[in-house]
Scaffold this active site. Structure first.
Site, PDB file in Angstrom:
ATOM      1  N   TYR A 150       1.014  -1.269   0.000  1.00 37.89           N
ATOM      2  CA  TYR A 150       0.073  -0.151   0.073  1.00 37.89           C
ATOM      3  C   TYR A 150       0.728   1.163   0.070  1.00 37.89           C
ATOM      4  CZ  TYR A 150      -4.085  -3.078   1.246  1.00 37.89           C
ATOM      5  OH  TYR A 150      -5.058  -4.017   1.323  1.00 37.89           O
ATOM      6  N   HIS A 198      -4.022   6.137  -1.011  1.00 39.86           N
ATOM      7  CA  HIS A 198      -4.750   6.185   0.306  1.00 39.86           C
ATOM      8  C   HIS A 198      -3.433   6.569   1.137  1.00 39.86           C
ATOM      9  CE1 HIS A 198      -8.547   5.924   2.476  1.00 39.86           C
ATOM     10  NE2 HIS A 198      -8.440   4.676   3.100  1.00 39.86           N
ATOM     11  N   PHE A 255      -4.141  -0.286  10.176  1.00 42.34           N
ATOM     12  CA  PHE A 255      -4.943   0.014   9.093  1.00 42.34           C
ATOM     13  C   PHE A 255      -5.740   1.341   9.230  1.00 42.34           C
ATOM     14  CE2 PHE A 255      -4.065  -4.397   7.846  1.00 42.34           C
ATOM     15  CZ  PHE A 255      -3.685  -4.307   6.648  1.00 42.34           C
ATOM     16  N   ASN A 298      -8.997   2.229   9.067  1.00 37.33           N
ATOM     17  CA  ASN A 298     -10.221   2.369   9.517  1.00 37.33           C
ATOM     18  C   ASN A 298      -9.869   2.131  11.083  1.00 37.33           C
ATOM     19  OD1 ASN A 298      -9.374  -0.397   9.124  1.00 37.33           O
ATOM     20  ND2 ASN A 298     -11.715  -1.053   9.042  1.00 37.33           N
ATOM     21  N   ASN A 302     -12.657   7.013   6.198  1.00 38.30           N
ATOM     22  CA  ASN A 302     -12.681   6.070   7.166  1.00 38.30           C
ATOM     23  C   ASN A 302     -11.575   6.331   8.143  1.00 38.30           C
ATOM     24  OD1 ASN A 302     -14.717   4.708   6.317  1.00 38.30           O
ATOM     25  ND2 ASN A 302     -13.562   3.499   5.164  1.00 38.30           N
TER      26      ASN A 302
END
Length: 180
Positions: A21, A26, A72, A74, A120
């Site tokens: 990622y 993001h 993560f 969220n 989120n």
């Protein structure tokens, strides 16, 4: 612009852990924090009890912590909340840096307000702090996917070469504007 940082004690870059990622849309909040640390020539240290990476800079004759969670998106509110409690930093004394679907790549918006705009990571922070305190956030534009139901795949994918250039240019320009 430097007046915007008078009360800032913590700058947080949002993103997701796991190497795959690192280069995704993001994670532009982490991109920002890493580039800022290079400007100030500081390194990050992994802090297990906060589930993240911390560094510090000196700006306007005061120490400002730099942080990005290693959990993560969220769930990042837990990490940020534990760090803030340890250092006695309120939500209104933070600058949260995150990706923003409602801005085109290359656009950045500094906002003082509350709410998450559906993000989120911001939802997690607001939920954990359990209040609607106004806070500062720097939204980095990543644009929107063509199809609305493709948002998750879009934010977890790499930007195009042109989008990445625009995003990085806006990050560099904002760092120069805010800090130099």
């Amino acid at each position: 612009m430097k007046n915007n940082f008078n009360k800032i004690k913590l700058i947080v870059g949002l993103g997701n852990p796991i190497k795959k990622y690192n280069k995704t849309r993001h994670n532009v909040g982490i991109w920002y924090i890493r580039l800022l640390s290079k400007y100030f020539n500081v390194q990050f240290t992994k802090i297990k009890k906060f589930s993240g990476y911390k560094s510090e800079i000196f700006f306007l004759n005061k120490k400002i912590l730099l942080f990005f969670p290693d959990i993560f998106m969220n769930l990042n509110g837990y990490s940020i909340f534990s760090l803030s409690k340890f250092y006695n930093i309120s939500l209104h004394e933070m600058l949260i840096i995150h990706d923003e679907l409602d801005l085109f790549p290359g656009h950045i918006k500094l906002k003082y307000g509350y709410g998450s705009n559906g993000h989120n990571g911001l939802k997690s922070i607001i939920c954990k702090f359990k209040n609607h305190t106004f806070y500062k956030r720097l939204s980095i534009g990543i644009g929107r996917p063509i199809f609305r139901n493709d948002i998750s795949n879009f934010v977890l994918s790499k930007p195009t070469i042109n989008e990445k250039k625009l995003i990085l240019k806006s990050i560099y320009e904002s760092i120069n504007l805010f800090f130099f």
